[in-house]
Write a protein that holds these residues in place. Sequence first.
Motif, short mmCIF file in Angstrom:
data_model
loop_
_atom_site.label_atom_id
_atom_site.label_comp_id
_atom_site.label_asym_id
_atom_site.label_seq_id
_atom_site.Cartn_x
_atom_site.Cartn_y
_atom_site.Cartn_z
N TRP A 162 85.80 -43.04 67.14
CA TRP A 162 84.96 -43.35 65.99
C TRP A 162 85.76 -43.28 64.69
CZ3 TRP A 162 79.90 -44.92 66.11
CH2 TRP A 162 79.22 -44.77 67.32
N HIS A 167 80.07 -46.64 60.14
CA HIS A 167 80.52 -45.71 61.18
C HIS A 167 80.73 -46.57 62.42
CE1 HIS A 167 79.57 -41.63 63.37
NE2 HIS A 167 80.84 -41.96 63.44
N LYS A 222 82.55 -47.42 66.28
CA LYS A 222 83.14 -46.95 67.54
C LYS A 222 84.04 -48.04 68.10
CE LYS A 222 81.94 -44.92 72.00
NZ LYS A 222 80.81 -44.51 72.87
#
Length: 196
Positions: A136, A125, A127
Motif C-alpha cells: 500500500w 490510498h 494497493k
Amino acid sequence: MKAIRKNTIAAGALCTLTSSVWSQAQPSAVPAYTLDGGLKFPEHYREWVYLSSGFDMSYRPAMQKGHHVFDNVFVDPDSYRVFLETATWPDKTMLVLEVRDARGRGSINRAGNYQGGKVMSLEVHLKDGTRFPDRWAFFAFDGTSVGKQLPRTADCYSCHAAHGAIDTTFVQFYPTLLPIATSKGTLARSYLAEEN
C-alpha cells in the motif's frame, strides 16, 4: 432463413456496439503512473462507489483545525465488487479521500453543517503489490493532476498499519462494508483488540 440470419447479424452488431459504448462510458480505474513514480489522479473518482463521509475527524486528541471539514471516501467499482464477495481488497485497489470545507450558513440552512464547494485536499490510498514493498502507498495531490507518494516515514503508514480494520484500510468507518467484513471474519486482530 435469410430473415433469421439478418436478425442474428443485427443482434450481434448491437451487442458489440453496446459493449463498446459501455466500455467507453466506464472510465478505467487502473492506477496510471508517471515515469518519475507519480500517480496520475483518477479524474472520474466521483463516478466511483461512495463509501462514507466523516465530519471533523481526527486521530490525534489535541488536533485543532480552526475550521470544520468533511471527508468523503470513494473506491473504484471493480475493487468494491471484489470486496463484497471476499471482504478483502484486491491488488490495484484505489481509495480516494476528498476533504471539503464545511459551511454553516447558506441558502435556508440555519443550523448544522453541509459540504461546501471547495475541495481542500485529495489523497489516494493505493494497493499495488508489484510496486510497493508493503503493498500500500499514499499519494497526495496538491492541486495537481499528478500526486507524489508520501514518504514511508509519514504517520499515515504506521497509523493505518496499526489501526486499519482490513488490510491497512479504515473499513471500520465504512458502515456498509464493516458488516460484510465482520460476517466473513476478515477483520484485523489489532482492530478487534481495540474494539474490546
